[in-house]
Design a protein around this motif. Structure first.
Motif, PDB file in Angstrom:
ATOM      1  N   CYS A  92      26.455 -10.759  14.228  1.00 58.55           N
ATOM      2  CA  CYS A  92      26.952  -9.581  13.517  1.00 58.55           C
ATOM      3  C   CYS A  92      25.782  -8.973  12.751  1.00 58.55           C
ATOM      4  CB  CYS A  92      28.088  -9.957  12.564  1.00 58.55           C
ATOM      5  SG  CYS A  92      27.638 -11.171  11.314  1.00 58.55           S
ATOM      6  N   ARG A  93      26.040  -7.863  12.095  1.00 57.49           N
ATOM      7  CA  ARG A  93      24.981  -7.268  11.269  1.00 57.49           C
ATOM      8  C   ARG A  93      25.607  -6.748   9.984  1.00 57.49           C
ATOM      9  NH1 ARG A  93      26.364  -4.496  15.775  1.00 57.49           N
ATOM     10  NH2 ARG A  93      27.019  -2.335  15.461  1.00 57.49           N
ATOM     11  N   LEU A  94      24.838  -6.833   8.919  1.00 57.70           N
ATOM     12  CA  LEU A  94      25.296  -6.294   7.639  1.00 57.70           C
ATOM     13  C   LEU A  94      24.803  -4.848   7.606  1.00 57.70           C
ATOM     14  CD1 LEU A  94      26.691  -7.010   4.950  1.00 57.70           C
ATOM     15  CD2 LEU A  94      24.432  -7.562   4.033  1.00 57.70           C
ATOM     16  N   SER A  95      25.768  -3.935   7.614  1.00 50.39           N
ATOM     17  CA  SER A  95      25.393  -2.531   7.809  1.00 50.39           C
ATOM     18  C   SER A  95      25.895  -1.617   6.701  1.00 50.39           C
ATOM     19  CB  SER A  95      25.953  -2.030   9.141  1.00 50.39           C
ATOM     20  OG  SER A  95      25.249  -2.602  10.203  1.00 50.39           O
ATOM     21  N   VAL A  96      25.201  -0.501   6.566  1.00 54.60           N
ATOM     22  CA  VAL A  96      25.631   0.558   5.657  1.00 54.60           C
ATOM     23  C   VAL A  96      26.483   1.530   6.476  1.00 54.60           C
ATOM     24  CG1 VAL A  96      24.858   2.390   4.091  1.00 54.60           C
ATOM     25  CG2 VAL A  96      23.391   0.371   4.483  1.00 54.60           C
ATOM     26  N   ALA A  97      27.687   1.834   6.001  1.00 54.86           N
ATOM     27  CA  ALA A  97      28.532   2.788   6.724  1.00 54.86           C
ATOM     28  C   ALA A  97      29.095   3.827   5.760  1.00 54.86           C
ATOM     29  CB  ALA A  97      29.666   2.049   7.448  1.00 54.86           C
ATOM     30  N   VAL A  98      29.249   5.030   6.283  1.00 57.88           N
ATOM     31  CA  VAL A  98      29.721   6.156   5.455  1.00 57.88           C
ATOM     32  C   VAL A  98      30.933   6.791   6.137  1.00 57.88           C
ATOM     33  CG1 VAL A  98      27.383   6.642   4.616  1.00 57.88           C
ATOM     34  CG2 VAL A  98      28.213   7.823   6.641  1.00 57.88           C
ATOM     35  N   PRO A  99      31.843   7.410   5.392  1.00 60.89           N
ATOM     36  CA  PRO A  99      32.931   8.134   6.038  1.00 60.89           C
ATOM     37  C   PRO A  99      32.342   9.243   6.906  1.00 60.89           C
ATOM     38  CG  PRO A  99      33.367   7.885   3.692  1.00 60.89           C
ATOM     39  CD  PRO A  99      31.951   7.429   3.918  1.00 60.89           C
ATOM     40  N   GLU A 100      32.899   9.408   8.111  1.00 58.95           N
ATOM     41  CA  GLU A 100      32.402  10.445   9.021  1.00 58.95           C
ATOM     42  C   GLU A 100      32.376  11.801   8.325  1.00 58.95           C
ATOM     43  OE1 GLU A 100      34.177   8.363  13.050  1.00 58.95           O
ATOM     44  OE2 GLU A 100      34.989  10.299  12.431  1.00 58.95           O
ATOM     45  N   SER A 101      33.375  12.016   7.463  1.00 63.59           N
ATOM     46  CA  SER A 101      33.520  13.322   6.813  1.00 63.59           C
ATOM     47  C   SER A 101      32.504  13.545   5.690  1.00 63.59           C
ATOM     48  CB  SER A 101      34.924  13.419   6.218  1.00 63.59           C
ATOM     49  OG  SER A 101      35.100  12.335   5.310  1.00 63.59           O
ATOM     50  N   SER A 102      31.715  12.488   5.344  1.00 57.35           N
ATOM     51  CA  SER A 102      30.800  12.631   4.200  1.00 57.35           C
ATOM     52  C   SER A 102      29.622  13.543   4.523  1.00 57.35           C
ATOM     53  CB  SER A 102      30.260  11.257   3.787  1.00 57.35           C
ATOM     54  OG  SER A 102      29.419  10.755   4.814  1.00 57.35           O
ATOM     55  N   GLY A 103      29.330  13.676   5.828  1.00 63.04           N
ATOM     56  CA  GLY A 103      28.170  14.480   6.219  1.00 63.04           C
ATOM     57  C   GLY A 103      26.861  13.699   6.116  1.00 63.04           C
ATOM     58  N   ILE A 104      26.889  12.522   5.519  1.00 65.42           N
ATOM     59  CA  ILE A 104      25.659  11.714   5.403  1.00 65.42           C
ATOM     60  C   ILE A 104      25.375  11.080   6.761  1.00 65.42           C
ATOM     61  CG2 ILE A 104      24.553   9.759   4.229  1.00 65.42           C
ATOM     62  CD1 ILE A 104      26.596  10.175   1.936  1.00 65.42           C
ATOM     63  N   ARG A 105      24.127  11.180   7.229  1.00 63.74           N
ATOM     64  CA  ARG A 105      23.796  10.629   8.538  1.00 63.74           C
ATOM     65  C   ARG A 105      22.616   9.661   8.488  1.00 63.74           C
ATOM     66  NH1 ARG A 105      28.128  11.773   8.985  1.00 63.74           N
ATOM     67  NH2 ARG A 105      29.172  13.265  10.359  1.00 63.74           N
ATOM     68  N   ARG A 106      21.933   9.626   7.341  1.00 62.99           N
ATOM     69  CA  ARG A 106      20.781   8.721   7.221  1.00 62.99           C
ATOM     70  C   ARG A 106      20.816   8.090   5.840  1.00 62.99           C
ATOM     71  NH1 ARG A 106      15.415  11.759   7.806  1.00 62.99           N
ATOM     72  NH2 ARG A 106      16.284  12.556   5.875  1.00 62.99           N
ATOM     73  N   GLY A 175      22.842   2.395   8.891  1.00 72.57           N
ATOM     74  CA  GLY A 175      21.674   1.546   8.618  1.00 72.57           C
ATOM     75  C   GLY A 175      22.045   0.083   8.678  1.00 72.57           C
ATOM     76  N   THR A 176      21.064  -0.766   9.019  1.00 70.75           N
ATOM     77  CA  THR A 176      21.320  -2.207   9.091  1.00 70.75           C
ATOM     78  C   THR A 176      20.477  -2.925   8.036  1.00 70.75           C
ATOM     79  OG1 THR A 176      21.779  -2.049  11.435  1.00 70.75           O
ATOM     80  CG2 THR A 176      21.209  -4.226  10.619  1.00 70.75           C
ATOM     81  N   ILE A 177      21.130  -3.771   7.260  1.00 67.87           N
ATOM     82  CA  ILE A 177      20.427  -4.523   6.219  1.00 67.87           C
ATOM     83  C   ILE A 177      19.942  -5.870   6.773  1.00 67.87           C
ATOM     84  CG2 ILE A 177      20.678  -5.603   3.948  1.00 67.87           C
ATOM     85  CD1 ILE A 177      22.596  -3.401   3.172  1.00 67.87           C
ATOM     86  N   VAL A 178      20.808  -6.569   7.490  1.00 64.78           N
ATOM     87  CA  VAL A 178      20.445  -7.880   8.073  1.00 64.78           C
ATOM     88  C   VAL A 178      21.090  -8.006   9.448  1.00 64.78           C
ATOM     89  CG1 VAL A 178      20.480 -10.398   7.780  1.00 64.78           C
ATOM     90  CG2 VAL A 178      20.751  -8.938   5.781  1.00 64.78           C
ATOM     91  N   LYS A 179      20.339  -8.519  10.407  1.00 64.51           N
ATOM     92  CA  LYS A 179      20.928  -8.913  11.696  1.00 64.51           C
ATOM     93  C   LYS A 179      21.234 -10.394  11.578  1.00 64.51           C
ATOM     94  CE  LYS A 179      19.148  -5.687  15.007  1.00 64.51           C
ATOM     95  NZ  LYS A 179      17.958  -5.324  15.711  1.00 64.51           N
ATOM     96  N   SER A 180      22.464 -10.761  11.921  1.00 64.11           N
ATOM     97  CA  SER A 180      22.869 -12.132  11.640  1.00 64.11           C
ATOM     98  C   SER A 180      23.407 -12.872  12.849  1.00 64.11           C
ATOM     99  CB  SER A 180      23.939 -12.109  10.542  1.00 64.11           C
ATOM    100  OG  SER A 180      24.354 -13.416  10.217  1.00 64.11           O
ATOM    101  N   GLN A 181      23.295 -14.172  12.794  1.00 69.28           N
ATOM    102  CA  GLN A 181      23.993 -15.087  13.702  1.00 69.28           C
ATOM    103  C   GLN A 181      24.098 -16.408  12.953  1.00 69.28           C
ATOM    104  OE1 GLN A 181      21.601 -16.962  16.983  1.00 69.28           O
ATOM    105  NE2 GLN A 181      20.105 -15.385  16.479  1.00 69.28           N
ATOM    106  N   ALA A 182      24.868 -17.339  13.475  1.00 64.39           N
ATOM    107  CA  ALA A 182      24.951 -18.642  12.826  1.00 64.39           C
ATOM    108  C   ALA A 182      23.630 -19.377  13.041  1.00 64.39           C
ATOM    109  CB  ALA A 182      26.102 -19.446  13.414  1.00 64.39           C
ATOM    110  N   ALA A 183      23.231 -20.162  12.040  1.00 61.62           N
ATOM    111  CA  ALA A 183      21.954 -20.883  12.145  1.00 61.62           C
ATOM    112  C   ALA A 183      22.043 -22.185  11.367  1.00 61.62           C
ATOM    113  CB  ALA A 183      20.823 -20.015  11.588  1.00 61.62           C
TER     114      ALA A 183
END
Ligand code: AMP
Length: 287
Positions: A92-106, A175-183
């Motif tokens: 999985c990945r720990l990601s930044v997500a925004v509402p589609e309607s926010s207009g924020i893309r980066r 945006g992605t903060i961490v790419k993860s898997q079990a370790a």
């Protein structure tokens, strides 16, 4: 001295973690599903079942020698743990997500003062701080996706695997903060002090993961096509070639092959006149 190992007690990482330990040869008896800890019957290893998110703390403090958890949890803890083996599940990945309607893309376009709902406050805080972004972290213990719609936050930071939950909630991953898997993780000190025991458990589990990705293939092939077979199926150190009694025109080959290659290999072998093609599972593969 007994090696203490921590394994997630429930949730997504529990079942596969236990399966890997059992397949690697640890005998956990019959009771492991009902107990908070078990001693392996055939090794000097004690397994504690605790929450995945508590494991980095337990390992870092030295209370536990080695643990299985998600790399997202290690990142959140901020502890400098040593990843001794990626377990190739729990991606999985720990990601930044925004509402589609926010207009924020980066990520760069996130305005100062933005409220971020997350159950990963430390990793989130560090991520935005490193980018000079002044955000307000709103701590939630789950269901971050709903927070923008409740007006509790403007954006979220959450774990994503397929992305379908985000889509369903009309959120956009920017945006992605961490790419993860079990370790399997430990500390530098433990790695130094218990190197043999750590190496043994890591090698055992690795051999299971390596074996699961492969099959043992046997076939009788025309002797005249052997060179082609050797090119087609290099295996680990080349195919093993054996005589077949009473069949000077044919030889038997045995080869370890990646599961992804099985489909093509069987068809190729058939095409050059192979007979008696057989594939078998492999329990362990030590290279
Ligand atoms: P749990 O909350 O106990 O089910 O365990 C969550 C852990 O599973 C996380 O820390 C991740 O390492 C891993 N994981 C893998 N995929 C996901 C996902 N899509 N959502 C949440 N956790 C995931």
């Amino acid at each position: 001295m007994t090696l203490r190992m921590a394994v997630p007690n429930k949730g997504r990482l529990n079942e596969r973690s236990v399966e890997l330990l059992l397949k690697s040869g640890l005998d956990l008896g019959e009771e492991w599903g009902r107990r908070l800890y078990v001693s392996a019957r055939n090794q000097d290893i004690e397994i504690m079942f605790v929450r995945a998110q508590d494991i980095p703390e337990l390992v870092n403090s030295g209370a536990i020698d080695i643990g299985i958890t998600g790399l997202d949890q290690v990142a959140e803890s901020g502890y400098p743990l040593e990843n001794v083996l990626n377990l190739e599940f729990g991606y999985c990945r720990l990601s930044v997500a925004v509402p589609e309607s926010s207009g924020i893309r980066r990520v760069e376009d996130i305005p100062a003062g933005c409220r971020v709902a997350t159950s990963f406050p430390q990793a989130t805080g560090r991520f935005f701080e490193a980018r000079g972004k002044d955000v307000r972290v709103v701590l939630v213990s789950g269901a971050a996706e709903i927070m923008p719609y409740l007006g509790v936050s403007d954006i979220i930071v959450d774990l994503v695997s397929s992305g379908s939950t985000l889509k369903m909630n009309r959120l956009l991953e920017i945006g992605t903060i961490v790419k993860s898997q079990a370790a399997m993780v430990t500390t530098k000190d433990t790695l130094r002090e218990r190197s043999k025991e750590i190496e043994d458990i890591v090698n055992s589990v690795r051999s299971v993961i390596d074996a699961e990705g492969r099959k043992y293939l046997m076939a009788d092939v025309p002797r005249s096509r052997l060179k082609e077979v050797e090119r087609m199926l290099p295996g680990i150190g080349g195919p093993t070639v054996m005589e077949i009694a009473g069949r000077p025109d044919m030889v038997a080959i045995h080869v370890v092959i990646s599961k992804n290659e099985i489909y093509g290999a069987i068809n190729d072998l058939k095409r050059i006149g192979a007979q008696g093609i057989l594939t078998l599972p492999i329990d362990r593969l030590v290279q």
